[in-house]
Design a protein around this motif. Structure first.
Motif, short mmCIF file in Angstrom:
data_model
loop_
_atom_site.label_atom_id
_atom_site.label_comp_id
_atom_site.label_asym_id
_atom_site.label_seq_id
_atom_site.Cartn_x
_atom_site.Cartn_y
_atom_site.Cartn_z
N TYR A 83 1.10 -1.16 -0.05
CA TYR A 83 0.16 0.11 -0.13
C TYR A 83 0.82 1.69 0.28
O TYR A 83 0.57 2.39 -1.02
CB TYR A 83 -1.27 0.01 1.35
CG TYR A 83 -1.41 1.30 1.13
CD1 TYR A 83 -2.88 1.10 0.32
CD2 TYR A 83 -1.37 2.29 2.11
CE1 TYR A 83 -3.38 2.52 0.70
CE2 TYR A 83 -2.13 3.37 2.26
CZ TYR A 83 -2.84 4.23 1.25
OH TYR A 83 -3.58 4.94 1.61
N ILE A 88 -1.89 0.70 -4.98
CA ILE A 88 -3.55 0.36 -5.45
C ILE A 88 -3.22 0.98 -6.68
O ILE A 88 -3.52 0.97 -8.43
CB ILE A 88 -3.80 1.35 -4.59
CG1 ILE A 88 -4.11 0.10 -3.38
CG2 ILE A 88 -5.18 1.70 -5.21
CD1 ILE A 88 -5.37 0.53 -2.02
N SER A 91 -2.01 -0.74 -9.64
CA SER A 91 -2.37 -1.74 -10.61
C SER A 91 -4.65 -1.10 -11.23
O SER A 91 -5.09 -2.37 -12.07
CB SER A 91 -3.34 -2.66 -9.24
OG SER A 91 -2.55 -3.45 -8.48
N VAL A 92 -4.98 0.10 -10.35
CA VAL A 92 -5.63 0.02 -11.01
C VAL A 92 -6.64 0.01 -12.63
O VAL A 92 -7.04 -0.21 -13.31
CB VAL A 92 -6.42 1.65 -10.11
CG1 VAL A 92 -7.89 2.31 -10.95
CG2 VAL A 92 -6.76 1.31 -8.99
N LEU A 112 -5.30 -5.96 -5.72
CA LEU A 112 -6.61 -4.90 -4.99
C LEU A 112 -7.56 -5.91 -4.15
O LEU A 112 -7.29 -4.89 -2.63
CB LEU A 112 -7.57 -4.69 -5.75
CG LEU A 112 -6.52 -3.82 -6.79
CD1 LEU A 112 -7.19 -2.97 -8.32
CD2 LEU A 112 -6.13 -2.30 -6.03
N ALA A 121 -6.31 1.29 2.57
CA ALA A 121 -6.61 0.87 1.37
C ALA A 121 -8.25 0.41 0.70
O ALA A 121 -8.52 1.07 -0.51
CB ALA A 121 -6.25 -0.96 1.21
N LEU A 125 -9.56 2.67 -2.45
CA LEU A 125 -9.85 2.39 -3.31
C LEU A 125 -10.96 2.53 -4.28
O LEU A 125 -11.22 2.84 -4.98
CB LEU A 125 -10.46 0.52 -3.31
CG LEU A 125 -9.50 -0.70 -2.59
CD1 LEU A 125 -9.75 -1.84 -2.67
CD2 LEU A 125 -8.59 -0.93 -4.55
N SER A 128 -9.99 5.71 -5.91
CA SER A 128 -9.34 5.36 -7.12
C SER A 128 -10.26 5.74 -8.37
O SER A 128 -9.86 5.43 -9.41
CB SER A 128 -8.08 4.27 -7.18
OG SER A 128 -9.15 3.39 -6.91
N ALA A 130 -11.51 2.32 -8.15
CA ALA A 130 -11.51 0.82 -8.38
C ALA A 130 -12.79 0.33 -8.71
O ALA A 130 -12.98 -0.93 -9.06
CB ALA A 130 -10.64 0.28 -7.63
#
Length: 148
Positions: A83, A88, A91-92, A112, A121, A125, A128, A130
């Motif tokens: 993190y 994050i 990966s998004v 994620l 996180a 998430l 973002s 996500a």
């Protein structure tokens, strides 16, 4: 293998990530990293974020996920480091790669999901975008294919 991640050849960079993953799957190698893993994580996350090759990024996310252990305390420490390192953020964007390489978003979703136990996180998430992407990914008919 870290130096190989800087190669101009995407095949060499991909193989370097595979070697890192294989090394991290061995508990003795992982134990030897204690206290020195931040440089490795930072390098892997930088490649995950910036590499132009999707195949390299997929191999790198698999290597990053190899840091996870079955020990809950080790796993929490690993998640916190990932993190802090920006997993994050890295990966998004892979969640959008469904049409280019089906494995990329699935691995990103798994990474994620593994982070979701950290309250910070969870906030990241949500911020973002996500969650919307994960929902769209899960609504696909092929979403339940197993990640191996």
């Amino acid at each position: 293998a870290l130096g190989m991640l800087d190669s101009d050849d995407s095949g060499v960079r991909r193989q370097a990530a595979v070697l890192v993953q294989k090394a991290l799957n061995n508990p003795r190698n992982k134990a030897a990293l204690v206290g020195n893993d931040r440089a490795l994580l930072a390098k892997l996350l930088a490649v995950l974020k910036d590499d132009p090759s999707l195949r390299v990024r997929v191999a790198v996310i698999q290597a990053v996920m190899a840091f996870a252990g079955n020990d809950a305390l080790v796993n929490l420490e690993y998640k916190t480091k990932l993190y802090d390192g920006g997993l994050i953020t890295c990966s998004v964007p892979l969640l959008d790669m469904v049409d280019r390489m089906a494995l990329a978003p699935r691995l990103a979703a798994a990474a994620l999901a593994s982070m979701a136990s950290l309250p910070a996180a969870q906030d990241a998430l949500g911020a973002s975008g996500a969650m919307r992407k994960l929902t769209a990914l899960l609504s696909r008919p092929d979403a339940l294919l197993v990640i191996s």
